[in-house]
Motif scaffolding. Sequence first.
Motif, short mmCIF file in Angstrom:
data_model
loop_
_atom_site.label_atom_id
_atom_site.label_comp_id
_atom_site.label_asym_id
_atom_site.label_seq_id
_atom_site.Cartn_x
_atom_site.Cartn_y
_atom_site.Cartn_z
N ASP A 164 -9.59 5.74 -0.14
CA ASP A 164 -9.01 5.11 -1.32
C ASP A 164 -7.70 4.47 -0.93
O ASP A 164 -6.93 5.03 -0.14
CB ASP A 164 -8.77 6.13 -2.44
N VAL A 165 -7.43 3.31 -1.51
CA VAL A 165 -6.19 2.62 -1.24
C VAL A 165 -5.48 2.36 -2.57
O VAL A 165 -6.01 1.71 -3.45
CB VAL A 165 -6.43 1.28 -0.52
N ASP A 166 -4.27 2.93 -2.68
CA ASP A 166 -3.45 2.72 -3.87
C ASP A 166 -2.33 1.75 -3.54
O ASP A 166 -1.81 1.73 -2.41
CB ASP A 166 -2.86 4.04 -4.36
N PHE A 167 -1.94 0.99 -4.53
CA PHE A 167 -0.90 -0.02 -4.34
C PHE A 167 0.27 0.28 -5.26
O PHE A 167 0.12 0.84 -6.35
CB PHE A 167 -1.44 -1.42 -4.65
N ALA A 168 1.47 -0.11 -4.81
CA ALA A 168 2.67 -0.03 -5.63
C ALA A 168 3.30 -1.41 -5.68
O ALA A 168 3.15 -2.22 -4.75
CB ALA A 168 3.66 0.98 -5.04
N SER A 169 4.01 -1.67 -6.78
CA SER A 169 4.58 -3.01 -6.95
C SER A 169 5.87 -2.95 -7.75
O SER A 169 6.09 -2.02 -8.55
CB SER A 169 3.58 -3.92 -7.66
N THR A 170 6.69 -3.96 -7.57
CA THR A 170 7.90 -4.11 -8.38
C THR A 170 7.57 -4.72 -9.74
O THR A 170 8.42 -4.73 -10.64
CB THR A 170 8.91 -5.01 -7.66
N ALA A 171 6.36 -5.24 -9.92
CA ALA A 171 5.96 -5.80 -11.21
C ALA A 171 5.73 -4.69 -12.22
O ALA A 171 5.13 -3.65 -11.90
CB ALA A 171 4.68 -6.63 -11.05
N THR A 172 6.19 -4.87 -13.44
CA THR A 172 5.95 -3.89 -14.51
C THR A 172 4.52 -4.03 -15.01
O THR A 172 3.86 -5.05 -14.78
CB THR A 172 6.91 -4.11 -15.68
N PRO A 173 4.01 -3.03 -15.74
CA PRO A 173 2.67 -3.17 -16.31
C PRO A 173 2.53 -4.41 -17.19
O PRO A 173 1.50 -5.10 -17.14
CB PRO A 173 2.51 -1.88 -17.13
N ILE B 138 0.86 -1.18 0.00
CA ILE B 138 0.00 0.00 0.00
C ILE B 138 0.90 1.23 0.00
O ILE B 138 1.95 1.25 0.66
CB ILE B 138 -0.93 -0.01 1.23
N ALA B 139 0.50 2.27 -0.75
CA ALA B 139 1.39 3.42 -0.91
C ALA B 139 0.67 4.73 -0.61
O ALA B 139 -0.54 4.85 -0.79
CB ALA B 139 1.93 3.46 -2.35
N GLY B 140 1.46 5.70 -0.13
CA GLY B 140 1.00 7.08 -0.07
C GLY B 140 -0.05 7.40 0.97
O GLY B 140 0.06 7.06 2.15
N PHE C 148 5.25 3.52 2.65
CA PHE C 148 4.72 2.28 2.12
C PHE C 148 4.30 1.38 3.28
O PHE C 148 4.83 1.49 4.39
CB PHE C 148 5.75 1.54 1.26
N LEU C 149 3.37 0.51 3.01
CA LEU C 149 2.88 -0.42 4.03
C LEU C 149 2.72 -1.79 3.37
O LEU C 149 1.90 -1.94 2.45
CB LEU C 149 1.54 0.06 4.59
N ASP C 150 3.51 -2.76 3.83
CA ASP C 150 3.35 -4.08 3.23
C ASP C 150 2.11 -4.76 3.82
O ASP C 150 1.51 -4.27 4.78
CB ASP C 150 4.62 -4.93 3.37
N LEU C 151 1.72 -5.86 3.23
CA LEU C 151 0.46 -6.48 3.63
C LEU C 151 0.59 -7.38 4.85
O LEU C 151 -0.32 -8.13 5.18
CB LEU C 151 -0.12 -7.24 2.43
N HIS C 152 1.72 -7.24 5.54
CA HIS C 152 1.89 -7.87 6.86
C HIS C 152 1.84 -6.82 7.97
O HIS C 152 2.05 -7.15 9.14
CB HIS C 152 3.21 -8.64 6.91
N GLY C 153 1.60 -5.56 7.59
CA GLY C 153 1.45 -4.49 8.58
C GLY C 153 2.72 -3.73 8.89
O GLY C 153 2.77 -2.99 9.87
N ASN C 154 3.77 -3.84 8.06
CA ASN C 154 5.03 -3.13 8.29
C ASN C 154 5.08 -1.85 7.48
O ASN C 154 5.03 -1.89 6.24
CB ASN C 154 6.22 -4.03 7.91
N VAL C 155 5.15 -0.72 8.17
CA VAL C 155 5.30 0.57 7.50
C VAL C 155 6.77 0.78 7.18
O VAL C 155 7.64 0.57 8.03
CB VAL C 155 4.80 1.73 8.40
N VAL C 156 7.05 1.19 5.95
CA VAL C 156 8.43 1.42 5.50
C VAL C 156 8.58 2.90 5.18
O VAL C 156 7.86 3.44 4.33
CB VAL C 156 8.75 0.56 4.26
N ASP C 157 9.53 3.56 5.84
CA ASP C 157 9.65 5.02 5.79
C ASP C 157 11.11 5.39 5.51
O ASP C 157 11.99 5.14 6.34
CB ASP C 157 9.19 5.59 7.13
N TYR C 158 11.35 6.02 4.35
CA TYR C 158 12.70 6.42 3.97
C TYR C 158 13.03 7.86 4.33
O TYR C 158 14.20 8.22 4.39
CB TYR C 158 12.90 6.24 2.46
#
Length: 436
Positions: A56-65, A40-42, A139-149
Amino acid sequence: MNQIEPTTMKIDNEDFRTLFTPQLLKLRDLFAKRNYELRIAGGAVRDLLMNIRPADVDFASTATPTQMKEMFEEDKIRMLHKRGEEHGTITCRIDDCENFEITTLRVDIVCDGRRAQVEYTTDWQLDANRRDLTINSLFLDLHGNVVDYFGGIRDIETRRIAFVGDARQRIQEDYLRILRYFRFFGRISDCTEHEHDTIQAIVENKDGMAGISAERIWTELKKIVVGRMADEVLKAMIEQCELQKYLGLPKECNLERFHTVFNRFSKTVEPMTMIACLCEDEHQIAEFHRITKLSNDERLLGEFILSERQSAVENLKNDDWWIDRIVDLEVRPGHENQQDRLRQRLVQLAKSVLADEERIQMIENFEAPKFPITGRDLMEAGVRKGPHVRNVLYYLYNLWKESRFTESKYSLLERAKDSDIPDLSKERRKSISPKR
């Protein structure tokens, strides 16, 4: 750029758990099976950290379109063809009941202040670095870990609004970020003071706003003028940054009136009512429309408030004046099928002049009398066809109004053949009729 060790924290509240519908679980497993990361992003992460259920929930991924499309086709997941695919966003619909927007991680290569050329990446830090504010770069992974740079967690805790990295660079990538800064400041900050360097960066780069599309400006501004702390936010935008000309606002804005109306009616006032509070005449609404490209209803509301405000102030406690305005707006011949919209314009006018609650309720609930005469009635009574019918109709309408709506259909028809009926030319009718 140098790699940053991100700050992480665990989140496990009710708002987060409610996101996990069977469809989201299916989406998660779909990406995990192919070793694509999905987070989950933003804004949704920001809201969850503030104990707000995200709309609204937007998602980000390493997968290309391309990889996402191949994956969805293989698993027979329906894809919706929406705008955004050219920017790396794929929308899928799972079980025919829930849509998900997933955007490939990106890095900006070339920015012109309005849009960027991007390349896809698998580096979460690079994607976070291209975002506007620290609180929106999480970012927030689907295990509940917030990632903050970039310190977004800390800034949410302290209600600080700051650009990611260098404020000037972020603004120059997209000058609309100036307005986004002020919108989120109003939403989140717990003080009215802005950091000096941030304001300085905005002032140095404000000329870039001249290239922003009208639609994007108004989309942000309409949220600001009715949002939390709107009066304080507008004050900073105008007095500290002098953004008026880029927004289509007059050089001398009436911030005192804006403050008073906002503090009285902030929950129920429309954006154009607040814009009208800043203005003194209809020409200023026309200039605002030139910059922001208002909808027809928005423009007419602004013009109506400016044209009627002085009379409304002078007649604030005069019931007959407000009733006449209701009747003129809703009952005058030619205003059929517009009652709800026109009544709301009058309600907004009343709020703009600080009418009391009792008067506003009267305006909202007053049942307008019905004018008993139609054009058909006149023709059946022998009035000659053509423009004269409308002249007679307006003449009888004014007689009926002068009687305080008591003249009967019979007595009005008796006057339909009066010899002194004025010739209401098109220009005259326009001048006496309220703007539509």
